[in-house]
Motif scaffolding. Structure first.
Motif, PDB file in Angstrom:
ATOM      1  N   SER A  92       0.829  -1.209   0.000  1.00  0.00           N
ATOM      2  CA  SER A  92       0.000   0.000   0.000  1.00  0.00           C
ATOM      3  C   SER A  92       0.859   1.254   0.000  1.00  0.00           C
ATOM      4  O   SER A  92       0.546   2.246  -0.674  1.00  0.00           O
ATOM      5  CB  SER A  92      -0.928   0.001   1.218  1.00  0.00           C
ATOM      6  OG  SER A  92      -1.826  -1.086   1.179  1.00  0.00           O
ATOM      7  N   GLU A  94       3.823   1.549  -1.262  1.00  0.00           N
ATOM      8  CA  GLU A  94       4.446   1.689  -2.579  1.00  0.00           C
ATOM      9  C   GLU A  94       3.506   2.374  -3.565  1.00  0.00           C
ATOM     10  O   GLU A  94       3.957   3.039  -4.508  1.00  0.00           O
ATOM     11  CB  GLU A  94       4.863   0.313  -3.100  1.00  0.00           C
ATOM     12  CG  GLU A  94       6.032  -0.298  -2.324  1.00  0.00           C
ATOM     13  CD  GLU A  94       6.324  -1.727  -2.743  1.00  0.00           C
ATOM     14  OE1 GLU A  94       5.468  -2.328  -3.448  1.00  0.00           O
ATOM     15  OE2 GLU A  94       7.383  -2.257  -2.358  1.00  0.00           O
ATOM     16  N   ARG A  95       2.199   2.232  -3.337  1.00  0.00           N
ATOM     17  CA  ARG A  95       1.218   2.869  -4.222  1.00  0.00           C
ATOM     18  C   ARG A  95       0.838   4.273  -3.766  1.00  0.00           C
ATOM     19  O   ARG A  95       0.109   4.975  -4.468  1.00  0.00           O
ATOM     20  CB  ARG A  95      -0.049   2.003  -4.295  1.00  0.00           C
ATOM     21  CG  ARG A  95       0.167   0.638  -4.941  1.00  0.00           C
ATOM     22  CD  ARG A  95      -1.165  -0.035  -5.229  1.00  0.00           C
ATOM     23  NE  ARG A  95      -1.925  -0.290  -4.017  1.00  0.00           N
ATOM     24  CZ  ARG A  95      -1.872  -1.425  -3.326  1.00  0.00           C
ATOM     25  NH1 ARG A  95      -1.077  -2.410  -3.727  1.00  0.00           N
ATOM     26  NH2 ARG A  95      -2.609  -1.580  -2.240  1.00  0.00           N
ATOM     27  N   LEU A  96       1.315   4.662  -2.580  1.00  0.00           N
ATOM     28  CA  LEU A  96       0.960   5.967  -2.023  1.00  0.00           C
ATOM     29  C   LEU A  96       2.041   6.981  -2.390  1.00  0.00           C
ATOM     30  O   LEU A  96       3.137   6.985  -1.819  1.00  0.00           O
ATOM     31  CB  LEU A  96       0.808   5.862  -0.502  1.00  0.00           C
ATOM     32  CG  LEU A  96       0.330   7.117   0.237  1.00  0.00           C
ATOM     33  CD1 LEU A  96      -1.047   7.551  -0.256  1.00  0.00           C
ATOM     34  CD2 LEU A  96       0.290   6.857   1.741  1.00  0.00           C
ATOM     35  N   ASP A  97       1.738   7.832  -3.348  1.00  0.00           N
ATOM     36  CA  ASP A  97       2.715   8.805  -3.832  1.00  0.00           C
ATOM     37  C   ASP A  97       3.107   9.768  -2.715  1.00  0.00           C
ATOM     38  O   ASP A  97       2.248  10.369  -2.070  1.00  0.00           O
ATOM     39  CB  ASP A  97       2.117   9.586  -5.007  1.00  0.00           C
ATOM     40  CG  ASP A  97       3.144  10.485  -5.680  1.00  0.00           C
ATOM     41  OD1 ASP A  97       4.328  10.103  -5.700  1.00  0.00           O
ATOM     42  OD2 ASP A  97       2.752  11.559  -6.176  1.00  0.00           O
ATOM     43  N   GLY A  98       4.400   9.892  -2.471  1.00  0.00           N
ATOM     44  CA  GLY A  98       4.896  10.787  -1.432  1.00  0.00           C
ATOM     45  C   GLY A  98       5.266  10.092  -0.146  1.00  0.00           C
ATOM     46  O   GLY A  98       5.795  10.726   0.769  1.00  0.00           O
ATOM     47  N   THR A 100       7.539   7.048   1.633  1.00  0.00           N
ATOM     48  CA  THR A 100       8.711   6.204   1.386  1.00  0.00           C
ATOM     49  C   THR A 100       8.968   5.317   2.591  1.00  0.00           C
ATOM     50  O   THR A 100       9.099   5.813   3.718  1.00  0.00           O
ATOM     51  CB  THR A 100       9.958   7.062   1.116  1.00  0.00           C
ATOM     52  OG1 THR A 100       9.710   7.918  -0.003  1.00  0.00           O
ATOM     53  CG2 THR A 100      11.160   6.179   0.826  1.00  0.00           C
ATOM     54  N   THR A 115       7.692  11.005   4.594  1.00  0.00           N
ATOM     55  CA  THR A 115       6.626  11.483   3.714  1.00  0.00           C
ATOM     56  C   THR A 115       6.982  12.814   3.086  1.00  0.00           C
ATOM     57  O   THR A 115       7.763  13.597   3.622  1.00  0.00           O
ATOM     58  CB  THR A 115       5.304  11.644   4.492  1.00  0.00           C
ATOM     59  OG1 THR A 115       5.488  12.605   5.540  1.00  0.00           O
ATOM     60  CG2 THR A 115       4.847  10.325   5.082  1.00  0.00           C
ATOM     61  N   ASP A 116       6.361  13.063   1.946  1.00  0.00           N
ATOM     62  CA  ASP A 116       6.459  14.348   1.256  1.00  0.00           C
ATOM     63  C   ASP A 116       5.081  14.645   0.683  1.00  0.00           C
ATOM     64  O   ASP A 116       4.695  14.109  -0.356  1.00  0.00           O
ATOM     65  CB  ASP A 116       7.515  14.274   0.149  1.00  0.00           C
ATOM     66  CG  ASP A 116       7.694  15.611  -0.563  1.00  0.00           C
ATOM     67  OD1 ASP A 116       7.096  16.607  -0.112  1.00  0.00           O
ATOM     68  OD2 ASP A 116       8.425  15.647  -1.572  1.00  0.00           O
ATOM     69  N   VAL A 118       2.287  13.832   2.238  1.00  0.00           N
ATOM     70  CA  VAL A 118       1.340  12.827   2.730  1.00  0.00           C
ATOM     71  C   VAL A 118       1.108  13.078   4.214  1.00  0.00           C
ATOM     72  O   VAL A 118       2.064  13.172   4.991  1.00  0.00           O
ATOM     73  CB  VAL A 118       1.878  11.397   2.514  1.00  0.00           C
ATOM     74  CG1 VAL A 118       0.918  10.372   3.111  1.00  0.00           C
ATOM     75  CG2 VAL A 118       2.087  11.134   1.034  1.00  0.00           C
TER      76      VAL A 118
END
Length: 599
Positions: A92, A94-98, A100, A115-116, A118
């Protein structure tokens, strides 16, 4: 308004929580809160999501340490459980942009995520996530002024040792058992050396490592530090024969020493670093992991369930986790010391008085980290510290308190519970070294607590925990003798009215050993056989205490069925409880306590 049904005469304590009625728009992260006692904590969440120090994402599934495997196999099982449990959440992320993924842990079911853009709320919404907290930093307890100097360097009257070693009876232990800790291992989780390249001639470090951003690097002490960890390590596991003109100051010079630097320069030690260091200690078979550090609340004590979970798993895997209680006086014990299953150490002075700075508190649900549920397996209140040890004007290696000027090596005096904890860490190593049997960490912990003594009972009786001494100042000889002859008392505790299992019931012996029931209502308490019997008390909020006299010498099963103290029901016309939808949202209510008297 509340009315009490079937209440026995007398005074009863009832916990009351504010009514949590509010309106929620399911398409937003905000709450329409219409109650003066409810704070909308989502409004202040990290919507920018810069995640500079990252978040610890704690997952729902509990990891279980198998009880029927050897230490290495049990640790491997925990790693396998963590990998399987974390895989869906990792996908999940890996699919969440921002977002890591920075680190995965196996000593607890948690991830370190940076996060960036998020928010913390977005991480909390991922399937399988129980809660998310910031990767906060622990610090050394605030410095305490020290009066010792070069002219104060002296031995005790009967031995060439410091008063601290005399106070916990290290000379008597060595005369009785003929060992200085050989075969035992102590991990000091702190900062590094003042001169990493040269080291200190009194310290023989078997394994050194440093942790940065949750990443552990072996065979390095890290950058130069102020010598806090150097001083602590010297007290626990230094040398029996210092190169300088000073008395012996090391409790267990024969034990192996791991020195793990979790501090990053002038900043504190992040939880991410501490968790990795505890994992490393367990994986390398440390008998003791000692931390002279802590994270406290804003003028109050602080507990964090993920720290408690790590402590429990490390203890179950064979590593006794302990921590200094703190230097803020009464009412402020930081985590990890404040956790129920930790081993928190207070500081005593020469002569046996407890230092004014030594922290102690009665821990309650009010001390849990905001936004996190109080652990169901914790008693509703309990006392810290557990025991005490010398922590005032302690002589040890390194320049921490100001170099005394010995031409052969750096030494200094320093004061604090940071100095008390390594006395107990070294003592725990000696207790283990006194027998060829691998002792359970909780056996060592309870033996030290049961045999500790107080020079005064002003704050509480002998073997009774109080917020100044705990159960008292440790005596390593008495603890080592006691740990070799024990009885395990176990059983299940239920609600006598319903038959339901009760979690978080505190079970205590009259000799000072303590534990609590797990989620299934079961407990296990190992006590020493100093007497023919012990009185065991089961105590839970809202129930009448029950006691049982238990014969010692062979393991015993003792079950308790506790009677509810008072049956409380809302009077007709009171507001309904919040919906399950509302209960899933992040918010905080203010709780109060009130006493009611029935006639």
């Amino acid at each position: 308004m509340l009315q009490a049904n079937n209440a026995t005469p007398g005074q009863h304590t009832v916990e009351l929580y504010a009514d949590a009625r509010f309106n929620i728009d399911p398409t937003t992260d905000t709450l329409d809160v219409d109650h003066p006692l409810i704070e909308d904590t989502t409004a202040g969440s990290d919507e920018s999501g810069d995640g500079s120090d990252g978040y610890l994402v704690v997952l729902e599934e509990d990891l279980q340490v198998p009880g029927d495997l050897d230490r290495a196999s049990a640790a491997q099982s925990l790693q396998q459980q963590a990998e399987l449990a974390q895989a869906p959440v990792v996908e999940s992320l890996e699919r969440l942009d921002g977002a890591t993924l920075e680190q995965q842990y196996w000593i607890t079911n948690a991830l370190l995520v940076s996060t960036d853009g998020v928010s913390q709320t977005a991480l909390e919404r991922l399937d399988g996530v129980e809660y998310v907290v910031e990767n906060i930093e622990a610090e050394h307890p605030r410095p305490v002024s020290t009066t010792g100097g070069a002219d104060e360097v002296r031995s005790t009257a009967n031995h060439n040792v410091t008063y601290g070693l005399e106070a916990i009876d290290v000379p008597g232990f060595e005369e009785t058992f003929g060992t200085q800790g050989e075969g035992a291992t102590v991990a000091i989780i702190d900062d590094g050396l003042s001169n990493p390249e040269a080291g200190h001639p009194d310290l023989d470090i078997d394994i050194e490592a440093s942790v940065t951003d949750g990443v552990l690097t072996n065979n390095t002490a890290g950058p130069p530090e102020n010598g806090h960890g150097e001083h602590v390590a010297g007290t626990a596991v230094g040398t029996a024969d210092p190169v300088g003109d000073v008395p012996r100051y090391s409790v267990a010079p024969g034990a192996d020493l791991y020195n793990i630097n979790v501090f990053e320069g002038t900043s504190g030690a992040s939880f991410a670093n501490i968790f990795r260091a505890i994992e490393f200690s367990v994986a390398n078979d440390a008998d003791v992991a000692s931390m002279s550090l802590g994270a406290a609340g804003d003028g109050s004590s602080l507990i964090d369930p993920v720290v408690s979970d790590i402590t429990r798993n490390a203890n179950n895997l064979g590593t006794l986790v302990m921590s200094s209680a703190g230097n803020s006086g009464t009412g402020n014990v930081g985590t990890p010391g404040a956790e129920f299953n930790s081993f928190a150490i207070g500081a005593s002075a020469e002569g046996g008085a407890i230092a004014g700075f030594s922290s102690g508190d009665v821990i309650t649900p009010n001390e849990v980290q905001p936004g996190v549920a109080y652990p169901a397996v914790f008693p509703r209140e309990y006392v810290k510290p557990d025991v005490s040890a010398p922590g005032v004007d302690v002589l040890s290696s390194g320049p921490l308190g100001g170099d005394i000027g010995d031409p052969n090596a750096t030494y200094s005096f320093s004061s604090g519970t940071s100095m008390a904890a390594p006395h107990v860490a070294g003592a725990a190593a000696l207790v283990q070294a006194a027998t060829s049997e691998d002792l359970d960490p909780l056996t060592i912990k309870n033996a030290l607590a049961e045999t500790a003594e107080k020079p005064t009972t002003f704050f509480g009786g002998q073997n009774e925990r109080d917020i100044r001494y705990g159960t008292g100042i440790i005596n390593v000889t008495a603890a080592a003798l006691a740990a070799q002859n024990t009885t395990t008392i176990s059983g299940t505790i239920t609600d006598n009215a319903t038959g339901d299992a009760l979690a978080g019931v505190q079970v205590t012996s009259d000799t000072g050993a303590t534990t609590a029931t797990d989620a299934n209502g079961t407990y296990s308490l190992t006590v020493t056989n100093a007497t023919d019997s012990t009185v065991v008390t089961a105590e839970a909020f809202g129930f009448t205490d029950e006691t049982e006299t238990v014969s010692l010498g062979s393991d015993q099963t003792v079950d308790f069925a506790l009677d509810p103290e008072v049956d409380v029901t809302p009077v007709a016309g009171q507001p309904a409880s919040p919906s399950s939808r509302a209960a899933s949202v992040s918010w905080r209510t203010c709780a109060t306590s009130r006493s009611t008297r029935s006639n």
